[in-house]
Motif scaffolding. Structure first.
Motif, PDB file in Angstrom:
ATOM      1  N   GLY A  74      -2.296  11.148   0.019  1.00 31.47           N
ATOM      2  CA  GLY A  74      -2.616  10.208   1.067  1.00 31.47           C
ATOM      3  C   GLY A  74      -3.255   8.971   0.464  1.00 31.47           C
ATOM      4  O   GLY A  74      -3.820   9.016  -0.635  1.00 31.47           O
ATOM      5  N   PRO A  75      -3.179   7.832   1.147  1.00 35.55           N
ATOM      6  CA  PRO A  75      -3.779   6.606   0.616  1.00 35.55           C
ATOM      7  C   PRO A  75      -5.268   6.741   0.307  1.00 35.55           C
ATOM      8  O   PRO A  75      -5.759   6.159  -0.666  1.00 35.55           O
ATOM      9  CB  PRO A  75      -3.529   5.589   1.734  1.00 35.55           C
ATOM     10  CG  PRO A  75      -2.328   6.100   2.452  1.00 35.55           C
ATOM     11  CD  PRO A  75      -2.446   7.600   2.409  1.00 35.55           C
ATOM     12  N   ASP A  76      -5.993   7.515   1.120  1.00 37.50           N
ATOM     13  CA  ASP A  76      -7.418   7.692   0.861  1.00 37.50           C
ATOM     14  C   ASP A  76      -7.650   8.424  -0.450  1.00 37.50           C
ATOM     15  O   ASP A  76      -8.587   8.126  -1.202  1.00 37.50           O
ATOM     16  CB  ASP A  76      -8.086   8.433   2.022  1.00 37.50           C
ATOM     17  CG  ASP A  76      -7.443   9.780   2.298  1.00 37.50           C
ATOM     18  OD1 ASP A  76      -6.222   9.941   2.048  1.00 37.50           O
ATOM     19  OD2 ASP A  76      -8.146  10.700   2.769  1.00 37.50           O
ATOM     20  N   VAL A  77      -6.789   9.397  -0.755  1.00 42.00           N
ATOM     21  CA  VAL A  77      -6.929  10.152  -2.003  1.00 42.00           C
ATOM     22  C   VAL A  77      -6.570   9.271  -3.192  1.00 42.00           C
ATOM     23  O   VAL A  77      -7.165   9.384  -4.267  1.00 42.00           O
ATOM     24  CB  VAL A  77      -6.076  11.429  -1.969  1.00 42.00           C
ATOM     25  CG1 VAL A  77      -6.167  12.196  -3.279  1.00 42.00           C
ATOM     26  CG2 VAL A  77      -6.518  12.324  -0.813  1.00 42.00           C
ATOM     27  N   LEU A  78      -5.607   8.358  -3.011  1.00 46.06           N
ATOM     28  CA  LEU A  78      -5.289   7.425  -4.091  1.00 46.06           C
ATOM     29  C   LEU A  78      -6.508   6.573  -4.440  1.00 46.06           C
ATOM     30  O   LEU A  78      -6.780   6.315  -5.625  1.00 46.06           O
ATOM     31  CB  LEU A  78      -4.121   6.523  -3.692  1.00 46.06           C
ATOM     32  CG  LEU A  78      -3.743   5.457  -4.730  1.00 46.06           C
ATOM     33  CD1 LEU A  78      -3.262   6.092  -6.028  1.00 46.06           C
ATOM     34  CD2 LEU A  78      -2.668   4.518  -4.175  1.00 46.06           C
ATOM     35  N   GLY A  79      -7.252   6.139  -3.438  1.00 47.21           N
ATOM     36  CA  GLY A  79      -8.473   5.382  -3.716  1.00 47.21           C
ATOM     37  C   GLY A  79      -9.471   6.206  -4.504  1.00 47.21           C
ATOM     38  O   GLY A  79     -10.120   5.704  -5.436  1.00 47.21           O
TER      39      GLY A  79
END
Length: 276
Positions: free
Chosen positions: A136-141
């Protein structure tokens, strides 16, 4: 954290959990400051084949890769195994000749910011394809922050400066670490092991890890009955997770405390994973 609180904490804005954007920007700026303060770019990084200049160049390239991924631009980068990632790293460095402190410092900050902007624009829906699988995009951050902290620590050691890892930043790395742990399992080590671990970080942060049938699963919630409980100082936890520190010195210093019905399982835990 635990059964009701997300590992990211409350107050999520877009795809960037509260505090993560600040941590990413501050970490990038602190790494840049290390490089700009008269860094010896030819110095060797301890326990690494890279010089400071090569490690900084890798970090700049990795931040650019993360920014491209966040923006939805497809980028191939190995197949997720440590060997393929190492090969991709070396290929990238060979094709990128910049080793100057100023330009690399600027690129590290600029590309970290570009990744954050792309994450904020895309929102929370969908997944992105990363070198360590879909996230997910949050995990990429969280991945971006974790990667910068690991290499920022290396640069600080090489230059004799204070590193930038602290308890708050470690907590923000947990979404990435929990996502990737099943993907970096050493199946030779998990074969034949059946165990349930409760991992607690001093001052907050916890998750459960179950090993069964050679596979690993991770849960934000602690298991109701853990075979082994590991209570660990946060900075020590991250350095061990990234392969920067071993467990025995930390145990001797009281930075790791173990309990549960089978405390003898604790020393096996770090070896279940191969740091990418």
């Amino acid at each position: 954290m635990g059964g009701v609180e997300s590992v990211a904490g409350p107050g999520v804005r877009g795809a960037v959990p509260e505090g993560l954007g600040v941590a990413i920007r501050d970490t990038a700026e602190e790494i840049a400051a290390l490089l700009r303060a008269g860094a010896g770019m030819e110095l060797r990084v301890p326990d690494s084949r890279w010089s400071v200049g090569e490690a900084a160049a890798h970090l700049a390239l990795a931040n650019e890769l993360m920014a491209d991924i966040a923006a939805g631009r497809a980028r191939g980068y190995g197949d997720g195994t440590p060997q393929s990632l190492a090969a991709a790293n070396e290929q990238g460095l060979a094709a990128f000749g910049e080793r100057g402190a100023g330009p690399l410092a600027g690129m590290i900050v600029e590309q970290a910011g570009a990744c954050l902007r792309a994450l904020e624009e895309r929102g929370t829906e969908g997944t992105v394809v990363t070198p360590l699988g879909p996230m997910g995009p949050d995990v990429l951050g969280s991945y971006l922050l974790t990667h910068m902290l690991g290499h920022g620590y290396d640069l600080a050691r090489a230059l004799g400066r204070t590193h930038m890892i602290d308890r708050g930043r470690v907590r923000l790395t947990l979404p990435f670490l929990m996502t990737v742990m099943p993907r970096v399992t050493d199946t030779a080590r998990t074969a034949g092991l059946s165990a349930c671990y409760a991992i607690r970080l001093w001052g907050g942060g916890r998750f459960g890890v179950r090993v069964a049938g050679g596979a690993v699963s991770v849960d934000e919630r602690l298991p109701e009955r853990a075979d082994c409980t590991i209570l660990i100082e946060p900075v020590t936890f991250l350095l061990m997770a990234l392969g920067r520190r071993g467990q025995w010195g930390a145990l001797a210093q009281g930075r790791i405390l173990v309990g549960g019905r089978k405390p003898w399982l604790a020393p096996r835990f770090p070896a279940l994973f191969t740091a990418p």
